[in-house]
Enzyme design. Structure first.
Site, PDB file in Angstrom:
ATOM      1  N   LYS B  88      38.822  13.240   6.140  1.00 44.63           N
ATOM      2  CA  LYS B  88      39.200  14.509   5.506  1.00 44.63           C
ATOM      3  C   LYS B  88      40.006  14.318   4.222  1.00 44.63           C
ATOM      4  O   LYS B  88      39.927  15.119   3.300  1.00 44.63           O
ATOM      5  CB  LYS B  88      40.011  15.363   6.485  1.00 44.63           C
ATOM      6  N   GLU B 110      42.408  26.064   5.675  1.00 41.41           N
ATOM      7  CA  GLU B 110      42.153  26.427   7.068  1.00 41.41           C
ATOM      8  C   GLU B 110      42.071  25.126   7.855  1.00 41.41           C
ATOM      9  O   GLU B 110      41.800  24.071   7.283  1.00 41.41           O
ATOM     10  CB  GLU B 110      40.833  27.204   7.199  1.00 41.41           C
ATOM     11  N   SER B 376      34.020   8.833  11.781  1.00 42.57           N
ATOM     12  CA  SER B 376      34.750   9.724  10.866  1.00 42.57           C
ATOM     13  C   SER B 376      36.249   9.787  11.131  1.00 42.57           C
ATOM     14  O   SER B 376      37.024  10.074  10.223  1.00 42.57           O
ATOM     15  CB  SER B 376      34.152  11.125  10.927  1.00 42.57           C
TER      16      SER B 376
END
Lengths: 257, 392
Positions: B88, B110, B376
């Site tokens: 991220k 968010e 990830s």
């Protein structure tokens, strides 16, 4: 002639549009609310089609959407309820709704149905102008549906001119940068914005929405435009009403005085 | 070519279906993001931070015991080793540098599981910018440690109390907050979703993943292209990053693992391509889970990061044209795959990434096939879910 056009041809000042969410507070309230709005003396009825994710709306209208959906409201149901309403309602009626439920219903079928029951215009807050021009303008015109765009204090003059050129009916002026029901009262900054847009001499009438709730805010907004739209404040009034008809009429009369 | 077109579409999907109040913000981004990203000054700062702050390049690790178990050559792209524990941060670094250059003072975001929220709070602390993260009230209770991480980093966490009180509603709240503060605020969307140019912009920031896979594989195997790349898809940002430089290389299979939840037809699933139909969600046309009447359905996944009723428009396009293979991985299978990786390789994966690992059991390949699984995120944030599940 489209009823919205007729309205603004005959009335240029203090036009009052009232928004309510279809299916709220109860599933079968749609027609009684419309009749009371008319009897109270408002000029336009705006019916909200409830949606699970209304991103331009504040908590009051979100809640009404949620409750309406729980009550079983849908576009299909709404069109059933609206069948024959023109026998009783002369006011222009506008449907306000987010795109997704309409697309699932089918845009052409939706327009056809609007025309059939007697809807005069649409407000689709998440339909951008370019998409409208590319995909839907012709269709709306075919079914004589006026399309209303929103502008906000952030909208550039160039963009307002484009919107004016591509609008019919009226332009919906969002009074501040906000979602519905977020702020109340009218500030000096907003007045500057109202005056700026007024001075542009647009071809379409302008109604001011967001933050209008009573006689005072309605009158102030009307000084700078052709009138105003009340949504969240109206929803609050009817939320726990035991006598919808009387409460609605009393409220509208108190606003227009 | 699989690239966004001038109007912001990937084939039939994409666009910018937004209220007029957001038009100036979206226009500002659309007009500027490419030129800012291409400027030497941006690139220099971005590359420096990716290297020295995030810790890139992340390793491409040959997982020998996992390979032996599955009968193929399996490489893991170690995004779990990024600072903050997941991919991220690649995107939040990029977007905050962009926001600075656009003169923005405040950041909103968010978050679902809290990974994107933490990555956003991290870069805001780094840049000294005010940060507000919207998070579903339900997720705030489910992901307590990440909420506290955000607070330690100085962010304000605002509960989204509407609807189902999860990621979808947090996204609604962030959009509303942006409408209310359009001038000085930048909204850092965490996935390849939202109105154009977000899906392409986020994919570009994440594309560093496949850029590195290419040269790393070249070094290790003497070829840039694996036979398949596997990644999990919620909104799809890590998958978009891992697929990006392989979109137009048809011999590389692109395999997307969606969250099957308790079973695709159990009513408790987030397998968007299996259950969804075309529609509009959070500003773009995509495939989403919805009722016949067009109301958005609440998904379910054991992994909060995959608990989203839509997918990014680029993935809807990959699905639509048959370029991507979409699999539904159920909760139980994902958990087992997570344990398998822990036992075979000593790596506890995020439950999101564990979905991608289970895909190894669902596809057929030959013994010499080279498979890259995008790992990830790491599993630290999921300890409580692992413990509650208990099957180890």
């Amino acid at each position: 002639m489209n009823r919205i056009q007729y309205l603004f041809n005959t009335k240029k000042e203090r036009v009052l549009s009232i928004y309510f969410t279809a299916g709220f507070p109860h599933l079968e309230d749609t027609l009684p609310i419309m009749e009371a709005i008319q009897a109270g003396g408002a000029d336009i009825i705006e019916i909200g089609v409830p949606y699970s994710d209304p991103i331009a709306d504040g908590p009051t209208i979100q809640d009404s959407n949620q409750i309406a959906l729980e009550n079983g409201m849908s576009l299909k149901k709404l069109f059933e309820q609206l069948k024959g309403f023109r026998a009783k309602i002369n006011l222009p009626v506008v449907l306000m709704g987010y795109l997704n439920p309409i697309i699932q219903y089918g845009m052409e079928e939706f327009c056809q149905k609007c025309k059939e029951v007697g809807i005069d215009g649409l407000i689709l807050p998440d339909l951008p102008m370019q998409q409208y021009l590319d995909d839907y303008k012709e269709m709306f015109e075919k079914y004589d549906l006026f399309n209303t765009f929103l502008i906000s204090p952030q909208t550039s003059e160039k963009r307002i001119r484009e919107i004016d050129a591509n609008s019919n009916g009226f332009i919906y002026m969002v009074s501040s940068h906000s979602i519905t029901g977020a702020k109340s009262g009218i500030s000096e900054e907003q007045v500057t914005y109202f005056e700026r847009v007024k001075a542009m001499g647009l071809k379409n009438p302008r109604l001011i929405g967001f933050g209008i709730s009573d006689a005072e805010t309605f009158s102030t907004a009307s000084q700078y435009s052709n009138g105003a739209i009340i949504g969240s404040a109206f929803i609050k009034k009817i939320k726990d009403s035991a006598n919808l008809n009387a409460d609605i009429q009393e409220y509208i009369k108190s606003v227009i005085q | 070519m699989i690239r966004v077109d001038e109007k912001g579409f990937y084939g039939k999907f994409g666009g910018a279906y937004i209220p007029e109040m957001l038009h100036p913000n979206i226009e500002e981004l659309r007009e500027n993001y490419e030129s800012i990203m291409a400027s030497p000054d941006f690139q220099q700062e971005f590359q420096m931070l990716l290297k020295d702050y995030v810790g890139r390049p992340t390793p491409l690790y040959y997982a020998s015991r996992l390979s032996e178990r599955h009968g193929a050559k399996i490489y893991l792209k170690r995004e779990d080793l990024c600072h903050t524990g997941a991919h991220k941060v690649n995107n939040t670094i990029g977007q905050i540098l962009l926001a600075k250059r656009l003169g923005k003072k405040r950041i909103i975001a968010e978050t679902g599981a809290g990974q994107h929220g933490v990555a956003t709070a991290t870069v805001c602390a780094l840049m000294g910018m005010e940060c507000t993260v919207y998070m579903g009230e339900l997720d705030i209770h489910r992901q307590r440690p990440n909420v506290e991480r955000m607070k330690i980093l100085g962010a304000k966490v605002v509960p989204a109390t509407s609807g189902s009180k999860t990621l979808k509603d947090a996204t609604n709240e962030a959009m509303r907050a942006w409408i209310n503060n359009p001038v000085d605020t930048h909204y850092i969307i965490g996935s390849v979703v939202g109105p154009h140019p977000y899906p392409e912009m986020v994919a570009l920031f994440q594309s560093v993943i496949s850029e590195e896979i290419k040269w790393q594989l070249q070094e290790k195997e003497g070829r840039e292209n694996p036979d398949a790349v596997i990644a999990c898809v919620g909104g799809g940002s890590n998958a978009a990053g891992a697929f990006y430089h392989y979109y137009d290389v048809p011999e590389v299979r692109l395999i997307a693992a969606e969250a099957g939840g308790l079973g695709v037809h159990s009513g408790k699933s987030a397998a968007t391509t299996a259950l969804g139909t075309p529609g509009i969600l959070h500003g773009s046309k995509t495939i989403l889970m919805q009722t016949e009447d067009g109301q958005v359905i609440e998904p379910h996944s054991i992994s909060a990061g995959l608990d989203y009723p839509g997918i990014g428009p680029v993935h809807a396009h990959l699905f639509d044209i048959g370029r991507g293979e979409f699999l539904a991985v159920e909760d139980e299978d994902a958990m087992k795959a997570g344990i398998e990786l822990s036992r075979l390789e000593g790596i506890i994966p995020a439950i999101e990434s564990a979905h991608a690992l289970h895909a190894l059991n669902m596809i057929e390949f030959k013994k010499d096939d080279i498979i890259v699984v995008n790992l990830s995120g790491r599993g630290d944030k999921d300890l409580e879910t692992y413990i509650k599940w208990g099957g180890y």
